[in-house]
Design a protein around this motif. Structure first.
Motif, PDB file in Angstrom:
ATOM      1  N   MET A   1     -15.286  -5.998   6.724  1.00  0.00           N
ATOM      2  CA  MET A   1     -15.534  -6.636   5.421  1.00  0.00           C
ATOM      3  C   MET A   1     -15.145  -8.103   5.525  1.00  0.00           C
ATOM      4  O   MET A   1     -15.706  -8.841   6.303  1.00  0.00           O
ATOM      5  CB  MET A   1     -14.733  -5.917   4.337  1.00  0.00           C
ATOM      6  CG  MET A   1     -15.492  -5.854   3.003  1.00  0.00           C
ATOM      7  SD  MET A   1     -14.759  -4.606   1.903  1.00  0.00           S
ATOM      8  CE  MET A   1     -15.120  -5.363   0.294  1.00  0.00           C
ATOM      9  N   ASN A   2     -14.141  -8.562   4.805  1.00  0.00           N
ATOM     10  CA  ASN A   2     -13.788  -9.979   4.873  1.00  0.00           C
ATOM     11  C   ASN A   2     -12.272 -10.148   5.027  1.00  0.00           C
ATOM     12  O   ASN A   2     -11.516  -9.185   5.011  1.00  0.00           O
ATOM     13  CB  ASN A   2     -14.315 -10.722   3.638  1.00  0.00           C
ATOM     14  CG  ASN A   2     -13.730 -10.164   2.362  1.00  0.00           C
ATOM     15  OD1 ASN A   2     -12.541  -9.888   2.287  1.00  0.00           O
ATOM     16  ND2 ASN A   2     -14.559  -9.979   1.351  1.00  0.00           N
ATOM     17  N   GLN A   3     -11.861 -11.385   5.140  1.00  0.00           N
ATOM     18  CA  GLN A   3     -10.452 -11.702   5.355  1.00  0.00           C
ATOM     19  C   GLN A   3      -9.528 -11.203   4.252  1.00  0.00           C
ATOM     20  O   GLN A   3      -8.356 -10.949   4.481  1.00  0.00           O
ATOM     21  CB  GLN A   3     -10.307 -13.232   5.441  1.00  0.00           C
ATOM     22  CG  GLN A   3     -10.785 -13.847   6.740  1.00  0.00           C
ATOM     23  CD  GLN A   3     -10.535 -15.356   6.750  1.00  0.00           C
ATOM     24  OE1 GLN A   3     -10.782 -16.021   5.766  1.00  0.00           O
ATOM     25  NE2 GLN A   3     -10.028 -15.863   7.852  1.00  0.00           N
ATOM     26  N   ALA A   4     -10.057 -11.118   3.026  1.00  0.00           N
ATOM     27  CA  ALA A   4      -9.208 -10.806   1.873  1.00  0.00           C
ATOM     28  C   ALA A   4      -8.825  -9.335   1.791  1.00  0.00           C
ATOM     29  O   ALA A   4      -7.896  -8.977   1.081  1.00  0.00           O
ATOM     30  CB  ALA A   4      -9.908 -11.235   0.595  1.00  0.00           C
ATOM     31  N   VAL A   5      -9.561  -8.469   2.512  1.00  0.00           N
ATOM     32  CA  VAL A   5      -9.343  -7.035   2.363  1.00  0.00           C
ATOM     33  C   VAL A   5      -8.947  -6.416   3.694  1.00  0.00           C
ATOM     34  O   VAL A   5      -9.750  -6.354   4.622  1.00  0.00           O
ATOM     35  CB  VAL A   5     -10.615  -6.343   1.826  1.00  0.00           C
ATOM     36  CG1 VAL A   5     -10.341  -4.893   1.528  1.00  0.00           C
ATOM     37  CG2 VAL A   5     -11.115  -7.048   0.579  1.00  0.00           C
ATOM     38  N   PRO A   6      -7.717  -5.918   3.830  1.00  0.00           N
ATOM     39  CA  PRO A   6      -7.317  -5.295   5.099  1.00  0.00           C
ATOM     40  C   PRO A   6      -8.095  -4.007   5.352  1.00  0.00           C
ATOM     41  O   PRO A   6      -8.520  -3.350   4.404  1.00  0.00           O
ATOM     42  CB  PRO A   6      -5.827  -5.007   4.906  1.00  0.00           C
ATOM     43  CG  PRO A   6      -5.515  -5.245   3.485  1.00  0.00           C
ATOM     44  CD  PRO A   6      -6.646  -5.971   2.849  1.00  0.00           C
ATOM     45  N   PRO A   7      -8.279  -3.613   6.624  1.00  0.00           N
ATOM     46  CA  PRO A   7      -9.073  -2.424   6.968  1.00  0.00           C
ATOM     47  C   PRO A   7      -8.601  -1.152   6.266  1.00  0.00           C
ATOM     48  O   PRO A   7      -9.426  -0.338   5.842  1.00  0.00           O
ATOM     49  CB  PRO A   7      -8.894  -2.300   8.481  1.00  0.00           C
ATOM     50  CG  PRO A   7      -8.402  -3.612   8.949  1.00  0.00           C
ATOM     51  CD  PRO A   7      -7.786  -4.333   7.802  1.00  0.00           C
ATOM     52  N   SER A   8      -7.281  -0.980   6.124  1.00  0.00           N
ATOM     53  CA  SER A   8      -6.823   0.273   5.505  1.00  0.00           C
ATOM     54  C   SER A   8      -7.225   0.349   4.033  1.00  0.00           C
ATOM     55  O   SER A   8      -7.431   1.437   3.501  1.00  0.00           O
ATOM     56  CB  SER A   8      -5.313   0.455   5.673  1.00  0.00           C
ATOM     57  OG  SER A   8      -4.630  -0.725   5.363  1.00  0.00           O
ATOM     58  N   VAL A   9      -7.364  -0.797   3.392  1.00  0.00           N
ATOM     59  CA  VAL A   9      -7.836  -0.815   2.000  1.00  0.00           C
ATOM     60  C   VAL A   9      -9.322  -0.475   1.958  1.00  0.00           C
ATOM     61  O   VAL A   9      -9.761   0.376   1.181  1.00  0.00           O
ATOM     62  CB  VAL A   9      -7.560  -2.192   1.355  1.00  0.00           C
ATOM     63  CG1 VAL A   9      -8.237  -2.307   0.001  1.00  0.00           C
ATOM     64  CG2 VAL A   9      -6.061  -2.434   1.208  1.00  0.00           C
TER      65      VAL A   9
ATOM     66  N   ALA B  48      -6.549   8.079   4.890  1.00  0.00           N
ATOM     67  CA  ALA B  48      -6.702   6.731   4.325  1.00  0.00           C
ATOM     68  C   ALA B  48      -5.585   6.453   3.318  1.00  0.00           C
ATOM     69  O   ALA B  48      -5.076   5.339   3.236  1.00  0.00           O
ATOM     70  CB  ALA B  48      -8.074   6.589   3.672  1.00  0.00           C
ATOM     71  N   LEU B  49      -5.185   7.482   2.561  1.00  0.00           N
ATOM     72  CA  LEU B  49      -4.109   7.316   1.579  1.00  0.00           C
ATOM     73  C   LEU B  49      -2.790   7.029   2.281  1.00  0.00           C
ATOM     74  O   LEU B  49      -2.003   6.183   1.860  1.00  0.00           O
ATOM     75  CB  LEU B  49      -3.974   8.587   0.731  1.00  0.00           C
ATOM     76  CG  LEU B  49      -5.045   8.776  -0.341  1.00  0.00           C
ATOM     77  CD1 LEU B  49      -5.100  10.227  -0.787  1.00  0.00           C
ATOM     78  CD2 LEU B  49      -4.768   7.868  -1.531  1.00  0.00           C
ATOM     79  N   ILE B  50      -2.548   7.759   3.375  1.00  0.00           N
ATOM     80  CA  ILE B  50      -1.299   7.571   4.121  1.00  0.00           C
ATOM     81  C   ILE B  50      -1.294   6.184   4.766  1.00  0.00           C
ATOM     82  O   ILE B  50      -0.317   5.453   4.685  1.00  0.00           O
ATOM     83  CB  ILE B  50      -1.131   8.701   5.166  1.00  0.00           C
ATOM     84  CG1 ILE B  50      -0.894  10.030   4.429  1.00  0.00           C
ATOM     85  CG2 ILE B  50       0.009   8.390   6.130  1.00  0.00           C
ATOM     86  CD1 ILE B  50      -1.123  11.259   5.276  1.00  0.00           C
ATOM     87  N   ASP B  51      -2.437   5.803   5.360  1.00  0.00           N
ATOM     88  CA  ASP B  51      -2.541   4.481   5.993  1.00  0.00           C
ATOM     89  C   ASP B  51      -2.309   3.365   4.985  1.00  0.00           C
ATOM     90  O   ASP B  51      -1.673   2.365   5.295  1.00  0.00           O
ATOM     91  CB  ASP B  51      -3.926   4.290   6.629  1.00  0.00           C
ATOM     92  CG  ASP B  51      -4.080   5.119   7.901  1.00  0.00           C
ATOM     93  OD1 ASP B  51      -3.060   5.694   8.339  1.00  0.00           O
ATOM     94  OD2 ASP B  51      -5.191   5.183   8.449  1.00  0.00           O
ATOM     95  N   LEU B  52      -2.849   3.553   3.793  1.00  0.00           N
ATOM     96  CA  LEU B  52      -2.711   2.511   2.763  1.00  0.00           C
ATOM     97  C   LEU B  52      -1.243   2.196   2.544  1.00  0.00           C
ATOM     98  O   LEU B  52      -0.860   1.038   2.392  1.00  0.00           O
ATOM     99  CB  LEU B  52      -3.333   2.983   1.446  1.00  0.00           C
ATOM    100  CG  LEU B  52      -3.335   1.941   0.325  1.00  0.00           C
ATOM    101  CD1 LEU B  52      -4.443   0.922   0.559  1.00  0.00           C
ATOM    102  CD2 LEU B  52      -3.481   2.576  -1.047  1.00  0.00           C
ATOM    103  N   LYS B  53      -0.409   3.249   2.533  1.00  0.00           N
ATOM    104  CA  LYS B  53       0.997   3.034   2.224  1.00  0.00           C
ATOM    105  C   LYS B  53       1.825   2.661   3.447  1.00  0.00           C
ATOM    106  O   LYS B  53       2.846   2.001   3.331  1.00  0.00           O
ATOM    107  CB  LYS B  53       1.575   4.296   1.549  1.00  0.00           C
ATOM    108  CG  LYS B  53       1.132   4.431   0.099  1.00  0.00           C
ATOM    109  CD  LYS B  53       1.590   3.225  -0.744  1.00  0.00           C
ATOM    110  CE  LYS B  53       1.195   3.357  -2.198  1.00  0.00           C
ATOM    111  NZ  LYS B  53       1.728   2.235  -3.012  1.00  0.00           N
ATOM    112  N   THR B  54       1.396   3.079   4.628  1.00  0.00           N
ATOM    113  CA  THR B  54       2.209   2.793   5.810  1.00  0.00           C
ATOM    114  C   THR B  54       1.765   1.503   6.505  1.00  0.00           C
ATOM    115  O   THR B  54       2.591   0.805   7.078  1.00  0.00           O
ATOM    116  CB  THR B  54       2.144   3.951   6.823  1.00  0.00           C
ATOM    117  OG1 THR B  54       0.768   4.243   7.101  1.00  0.00           O
ATOM    118  CG2 THR B  54       2.805   5.198   6.264  1.00  0.00           C
ATOM    119  N   LYS B  55       0.483   1.176   6.456  1.00  0.00           N
ATOM    120  CA  LYS B  55      -0.008   0.026   7.226  1.00  0.00           C
ATOM    121  C   LYS B  55      -0.013  -1.281   6.443  1.00  0.00           C
ATOM    122  O   LYS B  55      -0.067  -2.342   7.042  1.00  0.00           O
ATOM    123  CB  LYS B  55      -1.422   0.306   7.743  1.00  0.00           C
ATOM    124  CG  LYS B  55      -1.486   1.348   8.841  1.00  0.00           C
ATOM    125  CD  LYS B  55      -2.844   1.316   9.528  1.00  0.00           C
ATOM    126  CE  LYS B  55      -3.005   2.411  10.549  1.00  0.00           C
ATOM    127  NZ  LYS B  55      -4.403   2.574  10.944  1.00  0.00           N
TER     128      LYS B  55
END
Lengths: 200, 200
Positions: A1-9, B48-55
Protein backbone atom coordinates in the motif's frame (compact mmCIF):
# COMPACT_ATOMS: atom_id res chain seq x y z
CA UNK A 1 0.00 0.00 0.00
CA UNK A 2 1.70 3.25 1.03
CA UNK A 3 4.08 4.68 3.60
CA UNK A 4 1.29 5.72 5.96
CA UNK A 5 -0.07 2.22 6.55
CA UNK A 6 2.11 -0.55 8.04
CA UNK A 7 1.69 -4.06 6.52
CA UNK A 8 0.09 -5.53 9.65
CA UNK A 9 -2.63 -2.88 9.47
CA UNK A 10 -3.21 -3.55 5.75
CA UNK A 11 -3.37 -7.28 6.43
CA UNK A 12 -6.04 -6.91 9.12
CA UNK A 13 -8.07 -4.60 6.87
CA UNK A 14 -7.88 -7.25 4.14
CA UNK A 15 -8.84 -10.05 6.55
CA UNK A 16 -11.88 -8.11 7.78
CA UNK A 17 -12.87 -7.30 4.17
CA UNK A 18 -13.25 -11.02 3.48
CA UNK A 19 -16.21 -11.17 5.88
CA UNK A 20 -19.68 -10.84 4.34
CA UNK A 21 -21.13 -7.32 4.51
CA UNK A 22 -17.79 -5.79 5.49
CA UNK A 23 -16.45 -3.40 2.84
CA UNK A 24 -12.99 -1.80 2.82
CA UNK A 25 -14.26 1.27 4.72
CA UNK A 26 -15.78 -0.76 7.55
CA UNK A 27 -12.72 -3.03 7.63
CA UNK A 28 -10.48 -0.01 8.00
CA UNK A 29 -12.70 1.51 10.72
CA UNK A 30 -12.66 -1.77 12.70
CA UNK A 31 -8.87 -2.04 12.36
CA UNK A 32 -8.20 1.49 13.59
CA UNK A 33 -10.69 0.95 16.41
CA UNK A 34 -8.71 -2.12 17.51
CA UNK A 35 -5.44 -0.17 17.34
CA UNK A 36 -6.82 2.23 19.95
CA UNK A 37 -8.75 -0.32 22.02
CA UNK A 38 -7.11 -2.22 24.91
CA UNK A 39 -5.06 -5.20 23.73
CA UNK A 40 -7.48 -7.78 25.10
CA UNK A 41 -10.23 -6.71 22.65
CA UNK A 42 -8.13 -7.85 19.68
CA UNK A 43 -6.51 -10.82 21.41
CA UNK A 44 -9.80 -12.22 22.75
CA UNK A 45 -11.28 -11.95 19.26
CA UNK A 46 -8.21 -13.75 17.87
CA UNK A 47 -8.51 -16.48 20.50
CA UNK A 48 -12.24 -16.89 19.86
CA UNK A 49 -11.54 -17.30 16.14
CA UNK A 50 -8.93 -19.98 16.80
CA UNK A 51 -11.22 -21.77 19.27
CA UNK A 52 -14.07 -21.72 16.76
CA UNK A 53 -11.99 -23.72 14.31
CA UNK A 54 -10.16 -26.01 16.74
CA UNK A 55 -12.88 -26.79 19.30
CA UNK A 56 -15.96 -27.21 17.12
CA UNK A 57 -16.98 -30.07 14.89
CA UNK A 58 -20.17 -31.48 13.39
CA UNK A 59 -22.23 -33.75 15.64
CA UNK A 60 -21.95 -37.22 14.10
CA UNK A 61 -25.69 -37.78 14.66
CA UNK A 62 -27.44 -34.54 13.71
CA UNK A 63 -24.57 -32.55 12.07
CA UNK A 64 -25.18 -29.47 14.18
CA UNK A 65 -22.07 -27.52 15.25
CA UNK A 66 -20.84 -28.80 18.61
CA UNK A 67 -17.81 -29.06 20.89
CA UNK A 68 -18.78 -32.53 22.16
CA UNK A 69 -19.80 -35.39 19.95
CA UNK A 70 -22.70 -36.27 20.09
CA UNK A 71 -23.97 -32.71 20.67
CA UNK A 72 -25.82 -31.71 23.88
CA UNK A 73 -29.22 -32.01 22.18
CA UNK A 74 -28.51 -35.53 20.86
CA UNK A 75 -27.15 -36.51 24.29
CA UNK A 76 -30.15 -35.13 26.18
CA UNK A 77 -32.34 -38.11 27.12
CA UNK A 78 -35.22 -35.75 27.97
CA UNK A 79 -35.56 -34.78 24.32
CA UNK A 80 -38.03 -36.71 22.21
CA UNK A 81 -36.23 -39.29 20.05
CA UNK A 82 -39.28 -39.85 17.89
CA UNK A 83 -39.27 -36.41 16.23
CA UNK A 84 -36.58 -35.00 13.95
CA UNK A 85 -36.72 -31.42 12.68
CA UNK A 86 -34.76 -31.08 9.44
CA UNK A 87 -33.17 -27.64 9.00
CA UNK A 88 -30.74 -26.13 6.50
CA UNK A 89 -28.23 -24.47 8.82
CA UNK A 90 -27.03 -24.53 12.45
CA UNK A 91 -28.49 -21.02 12.88
CA UNK A 92 -31.93 -22.49 12.11
CA UNK A 93 -31.54 -24.80 15.13
CA UNK A 94 -30.87 -21.71 17.23
CA UNK A 95 -34.02 -20.05 15.81
CA UNK A 96 -36.25 -23.07 16.57
CA UNK A 97 -34.73 -23.51 20.05
CA UNK A 98 -35.41 -19.84 20.80
CA UNK A 99 -39.17 -20.52 20.48
CA UNK A 100 -38.87 -23.07 23.31
CA UNK A 101 -41.73 -25.18 21.96
CA UNK A 102 -39.98 -28.03 20.16
CA UNK A 103 -38.64 -30.89 22.30
CA UNK A 104 -37.47 -33.32 19.62
CA UNK A 105 -34.11 -33.75 17.90
CA UNK A 106 -32.64 -32.07 14.82
CA UNK A 107 -30.93 -32.88 11.56
CA UNK A 108 -28.83 -30.17 9.91
CA UNK A 109 -28.54 -30.48 6.11
CA UNK A 110 -25.85 -27.79 5.67
CA UNK A 111 -27.52 -26.14 2.73
CA UNK A 112 -30.42 -26.57 0.33
CA UNK A 113 -30.71 -28.03 -3.15
CA UNK A 114 -29.81 -25.28 -5.60
CA UNK A 115 -28.91 -26.36 -9.16
CA UNK A 116 -27.92 -22.76 -10.02
CA UNK A 117 -25.19 -22.91 -7.36
CA UNK A 118 -24.30 -26.49 -8.28
CA UNK A 119 -25.60 -27.88 -4.97
CA UNK A 120 -27.32 -31.24 -5.39
CA UNK A 121 -28.77 -33.68 -2.85
CA UNK A 122 -25.40 -35.42 -2.45
CA UNK A 123 -23.84 -32.20 -1.13
CA UNK A 124 -26.31 -32.19 1.78
CA UNK A 125 -26.65 -34.53 4.77
CA UNK A 126 -29.69 -36.25 3.25
CA UNK A 127 -28.20 -39.76 2.99
CA UNK A 128 -27.25 -39.44 6.65
CA UNK A 129 -30.88 -38.54 7.48
CA UNK A 130 -32.19 -41.60 5.67
CA UNK A 131 -29.68 -43.80 7.51
CA UNK A 132 -30.79 -42.28 10.82
CA UNK A 133 -34.42 -43.06 10.03
CA UNK A 134 -33.47 -46.65 9.18
CA UNK A 135 -31.62 -47.24 12.46
CA UNK A 136 -33.60 -45.13 14.97
CA UNK A 137 -37.31 -45.32 15.78
CA UNK A 138 -38.52 -42.02 14.42
CA UNK A 139 -42.26 -41.33 14.10
CA UNK A 140 -42.21 -37.86 12.52
CA UNK A 141 -39.84 -35.88 10.32
CA UNK A 142 -40.65 -32.15 10.49
CA UNK A 143 -39.20 -30.40 7.47
CA UNK A 144 -38.18 -26.89 8.49
CA UNK A 145 -36.27 -25.76 5.41
CA UNK A 146 -36.51 -22.12 4.34
CA UNK A 147 -39.79 -21.00 2.71
CA UNK A 148 -38.10 -20.24 -0.62
CA UNK A 149 -37.46 -22.10 -3.89
CA UNK A 150 -34.35 -23.93 -2.70
CA UNK A 151 -35.99 -24.88 0.59
CA UNK A 152 -39.12 -26.15 -1.19
CA UNK A 153 -37.07 -28.24 -3.63
CA UNK A 154 -35.13 -29.71 -0.71
CA UNK A 155 -38.35 -30.47 1.18
CA UNK A 156 -39.84 -32.26 -1.84
CA UNK A 157 -36.69 -34.32 -2.33
CA UNK A 158 -36.56 -35.36 1.32
CA UNK A 159 -40.27 -36.24 1.28
CA UNK A 160 -39.57 -38.61 -1.65
CA UNK A 161 -36.61 -40.22 0.13
CA UNK A 162 -38.38 -40.64 3.45
CA UNK A 163 -41.81 -41.76 2.23
CA UNK A 164 -40.74 -45.40 1.50
CA UNK A 165 -39.61 -45.75 5.13
CA UNK A 166 -43.16 -45.23 6.40
CA UNK A 167 -42.23 -42.24 8.53
CA UNK A 168 -44.73 -39.38 8.81
CA UNK A 169 -43.40 -36.25 7.10
CA UNK A 170 -44.75 -32.82 8.06
CA UNK A 171 -43.57 -29.33 7.34
CA UNK A 172 -43.89 -25.92 8.99
CA UNK A 173 -47.19 -24.14 8.28
CA UNK A 174 -47.28 -21.42 5.61
CA UNK A 175 -49.40 -18.33 6.17
CA UNK A 176 -49.46 -14.77 7.38
CA UNK A 177 -46.61 -13.70 9.65
CA UNK A 178 -47.80 -12.51 13.05
CA UNK A 179 -47.86 -8.77 13.54
CA UNK A 180 -47.96 -8.19 9.80
CA UNK A 181 -50.36 -6.07 7.79
CA UNK A 182 -52.49 -7.82 5.14
CA UNK A 183 -51.97 -4.88 2.79
CA UNK A 184 -48.23 -5.43 2.67
CA UNK A 185 -48.15 -9.22 2.49
CA UNK A 186 -46.77 -10.55 -0.80
CA UNK A 187 -49.21 -12.49 -2.98
CA UNK A 188 -47.47 -15.89 -2.66
CA UNK A 189 -47.75 -15.70 1.14
CA UNK A 190 -51.39 -14.63 0.84
CA UNK A 191 -52.10 -17.49 -1.58
CA UNK A 192 -50.59 -20.00 0.91
CA UNK A 193 -52.60 -18.43 3.73
CA UNK A 194 -55.83 -18.82 1.71
CA UNK A 195 -55.02 -22.40 0.68
CA UNK A 196 -54.17 -23.36 4.26
CA UNK A 197 -57.04 -21.49 5.94
CA UNK A 198 -58.12 -22.96 9.27
CA UNK A 199 -61.71 -23.42 10.47
CA UNK A 200 -62.48 -21.13 13.43
CA UNK B 1 -26.61 -19.85 26.39
CA UNK B 2 -28.52 -22.92 25.23
CA UNK B 3 -27.98 -26.47 24.03
CA UNK B 4 -27.97 -25.47 20.37
CA UNK B 5 -24.95 -23.15 20.60
CA UNK B 6 -21.53 -24.43 21.70
CA UNK B 7 -19.51 -22.09 24.02
CA UNK B 8 -16.84 -21.37 21.40
CA UNK B 9 -19.55 -20.10 19.04
CA UNK B 10 -21.07 -17.92 21.78
CA UNK B 11 -17.64 -16.53 22.65
CA UNK B 12 -16.89 -15.51 19.07
CA UNK B 13 -20.33 -13.87 18.76
CA UNK B 14 -19.57 -11.92 21.95
CA UNK B 15 -16.09 -10.94 20.73
CA UNK B 16 -17.49 -9.65 17.42
CA UNK B 17 -20.24 -7.76 19.28
CA UNK B 18 -17.58 -5.68 21.04
CA UNK B 19 -16.60 -4.09 17.71
CA UNK B 20 -18.21 -0.74 16.88
CA UNK B 21 -21.26 -1.00 14.63
CA UNK B 22 -21.51 -4.78 15.06
CA UNK B 23 -24.72 -5.83 16.82
CA UNK B 24 -25.55 -9.34 18.08
CA UNK B 25 -27.27 -10.26 14.79
CA UNK B 26 -24.29 -9.26 12.63
CA UNK B 27 -21.92 -10.93 15.10
CA UNK B 28 -23.87 -14.14 14.85
CA UNK B 29 -24.02 -13.95 11.04
CA UNK B 30 -20.23 -13.42 10.85
CA UNK B 31 -19.62 -16.34 13.22
CA UNK B 32 -21.78 -18.78 11.29
CA UNK B 33 -20.19 -17.57 8.06
CA UNK B 34 -16.76 -18.43 9.47
CA UNK B 35 -17.98 -21.87 10.57
CA UNK B 36 -18.78 -22.65 6.94
CA UNK B 37 -15.83 -20.85 5.37
CA UNK B 38 -12.46 -22.57 4.80
CA UNK B 39 -10.31 -22.64 7.96
CA UNK B 40 -7.80 -20.11 6.64
CA UNK B 41 -10.41 -17.32 6.58
CA UNK B 42 -10.76 -17.47 10.38
CA UNK B 43 -7.12 -18.28 11.12
CA UNK B 44 -5.72 -15.53 8.89
CA UNK B 45 -8.05 -13.05 10.61
CA UNK B 46 -6.84 -14.33 14.00
CA UNK B 47 -3.20 -14.03 12.93
CA UNK B 48 -3.75 -10.50 11.56
CA UNK B 49 -5.31 -9.48 14.90
CA UNK B 50 -2.34 -10.83 16.84
CA UNK B 51 0.14 -9.17 14.44
CA UNK B 52 -1.66 -5.86 14.77
CA UNK B 53 -1.00 -5.84 18.49
CA UNK B 54 2.47 -7.37 18.53
CA UNK B 55 4.08 -5.82 15.44
CA UNK B 56 2.81 -2.24 15.56
CA UNK B 57 3.89 0.64 17.76
CA UNK B 58 3.81 4.42 17.69
CA UNK B 59 6.59 6.15 15.75
CA UNK B 60 8.72 7.90 18.37
CA UNK B 61 8.93 10.98 16.14
CA UNK B 62 5.44 11.54 14.67
CA UNK B 63 3.36 9.03 16.69
CA UNK B 64 1.80 7.46 13.62
CA UNK B 65 1.21 3.69 13.75
CA UNK B 66 4.24 1.84 12.39
CA UNK B 67 6.09 -1.45 12.42
CA UNK B 68 9.52 0.21 12.26
CA UNK B 69 10.60 3.08 14.47
CA UNK B 70 10.97 5.77 13.09
CA UNK B 71 8.13 5.18 10.64
CA UNK B 72 8.74 5.03 6.85
CA UNK B 73 7.57 8.65 6.40
CA UNK B 74 9.92 9.97 9.10
CA UNK B 75 12.77 7.89 7.64
CA UNK B 76 12.16 9.08 4.08
CA UNK B 77 14.82 11.70 3.32
CA UNK B 78 12.88 12.79 0.22
CA UNK B 79 10.07 14.15 2.40
CA UNK B 80 10.21 17.80 3.36
CA UNK B 81 11.49 18.18 6.94
CA UNK B 82 10.37 21.80 7.13
CA UNK B 83 6.61 21.06 7.08
CA UNK B 84 4.64 19.17 9.71
CA UNK B 85 0.94 18.38 9.23
CA UNK B 86 -0.77 17.90 12.59
CA UNK B 87 -3.65 15.39 12.48
CA UNK B 88 -5.89 13.79 15.09
CA UNK B 89 -5.68 10.12 14.10
CA UNK B 90 -3.52 7.71 12.04
CA UNK B 91 -6.45 7.35 9.60
CA UNK B 92 -6.13 11.09 8.88
CA UNK B 93 -2.54 10.48 7.70
CA UNK B 94 -3.92 7.88 5.30
CA UNK B 95 -6.52 10.39 4.04
CA UNK B 96 -3.92 13.12 3.40
CA UNK B 97 -1.50 10.65 1.78
CA UNK B 98 -4.26 9.48 -0.54
CA UNK B 99 -4.42 12.97 -2.08
CA UNK B 100 -0.75 12.62 -3.07
CA UNK B 101 -0.12 16.37 -2.81
CA UNK B 102 1.59 16.76 0.56
CA UNK B 103 5.28 15.92 0.76
CA UNK B 104 6.10 16.98 4.34
CA UNK B 105 6.04 15.06 7.61
CA UNK B 106 3.21 14.41 10.08
CA UNK B 107 2.42 14.62 13.76
CA UNK B 108 -0.42 12.45 15.11
CA UNK B 109 -2.13 13.85 18.23
CA UNK B 110 -4.20 10.71 19.00
CA UNK B 111 -7.38 12.60 19.66
CA UNK B 112 -8.71 16.13 20.06
CA UNK B 113 -9.37 18.34 23.07
CA UNK B 114 -12.84 17.46 24.35
CA UNK B 115 -13.69 18.57 27.91
CA UNK B 116 -17.01 16.64 27.74
CA UNK B 117 -15.07 13.40 27.28
CA UNK B 118 -12.43 14.47 29.81
CA UNK B 119 -9.72 14.77 27.14
CA UNK B 120 -7.38 17.68 27.81
CA UNK B 121 -4.20 18.87 26.04
CA UNK B 122 -2.06 16.60 28.24
CA UNK B 123 -3.81 13.51 26.87
CA UNK B 124 -2.64 14.39 23.35
CA UNK B 125 0.84 14.41 21.82
CA UNK B 126 1.03 18.23 21.95
CA UNK B 127 4.05 18.50 24.27
CA UNK B 128 5.85 16.13 21.91
CA UNK B 129 5.00 18.44 18.99
CA UNK B 130 6.42 21.46 20.81
CA UNK B 131 9.60 19.52 21.62
CA UNK B 132 9.89 18.53 17.95
CA UNK B 133 9.61 22.16 16.87
CA UNK B 134 12.31 23.14 19.38
CA UNK B 135 14.80 20.56 18.16
CA UNK B 136 14.07 20.34 14.42
CA UNK B 137 14.11 23.17 11.86
CA UNK B 138 10.45 23.39 10.95
CA UNK B 139 9.16 26.33 8.90
CA UNK B 140 5.43 25.55 8.82
CA UNK B 141 2.97 23.67 10.97
CA UNK B 142 -0.19 22.80 9.01
CA UNK B 143 -3.02 22.10 11.40
CA UNK B 144 -5.29 19.45 9.86
CA UNK B 145 -7.57 18.64 12.78
CA UNK B 146 -11.21 17.81 12.07
CA UNK B 147 -13.50 20.73 11.09
CA UNK B 148 -15.66 20.36 14.21
CA UNK B 149 -15.74 21.87 17.71
CA UNK B 150 -13.11 19.55 19.20
CA UNK B 151 -10.83 19.99 16.20
CA UNK B 152 -11.17 23.79 16.33
CA UNK B 153 -10.40 23.89 20.06
CA UNK B 154 -7.35 21.71 19.48
CA UNK B 155 -6.20 23.91 16.60
CA UNK B 156 -6.51 27.07 18.75
CA UNK B 157 -4.59 25.48 21.59
CA UNK B 158 -1.76 24.32 19.32
CA UNK B 159 -1.60 27.77 17.67
CA UNK B 160 -1.04 29.30 21.15
CA UNK B 161 1.66 26.78 22.01
CA UNK B 162 3.51 27.09 18.72
CA UNK B 163 3.30 30.90 18.24
CA UNK B 164 6.12 31.74 20.73
CA UNK B 165 8.49 29.48 18.75
CA UNK B 166 8.21 31.71 15.68
CA UNK B 167 6.99 28.88 13.45
CA UNK B 168 4.37 29.71 10.79
CA UNK B 169 1.05 28.03 11.62
CA UNK B 170 -1.53 27.40 8.87
CA UNK B 171 -4.64 25.34 8.73
CA UNK B 172 -6.67 23.60 6.01
CA UNK B 173 -9.01 25.90 4.10
CA UNK B 174 -12.71 25.94 5.01
CA UNK B 175 -15.30 26.25 2.27
CA UNK B 176 -17.66 24.41 -0.03
CA UNK B 177 -16.94 20.71 -0.58
CA UNK B 178 -16.29 19.89 -4.24
CA UNK B 179 -19.17 18.27 -6.08
CA UNK B 180 -21.66 19.62 -3.56
CA UNK B 181 -24.84 21.56 -4.16
CA UNK B 182 -25.09 25.06 -2.64
CA UNK B 183 -28.71 24.40 -1.70
CA UNK B 184 -27.75 21.55 0.62
CA UNK B 185 -24.67 23.07 2.23
CA UNK B 186 -25.10 23.76 5.96
CA UNK B 187 -25.01 27.42 7.01
CA UNK B 188 -21.74 27.19 8.99
CA UNK B 189 -19.92 25.84 5.94
CA UNK B 190 -21.52 28.55 3.78
CA UNK B 191 -20.49 31.23 6.30
CA UNK B 192 -16.88 29.98 6.19
CA UNK B 193 -16.99 29.93 2.39
CA UNK B 194 -18.20 33.54 2.33
CA UNK B 195 -15.62 34.70 4.88
CA UNK B 196 -12.83 32.95 3.02
CA UNK B 197 -13.92 33.95 -0.51
CA UNK B 198 -11.11 34.11 -3.08
CA UNK B 199 -10.61 36.78 -5.73
CA UNK B 200 -11.11 35.37 -9.24
Amino acid sequence: MNQAVPPSVTQLIEAFSRLPGVGPKTASRLTYFLLRAPDHVATSLAQALIDLKTKTQYCSVCFNITEDDPCPICQDSKRDLSQIAVVEEPLDVVAVERVGFYKGRYHVLHGAISPVDGIGPDDLKIKELVKRLQTQTVLEVIIATNPNMQGEATAMFIKQQVAPLGVKVTRLARGLPSGGDLEYVDSITLLRALEGRDEM
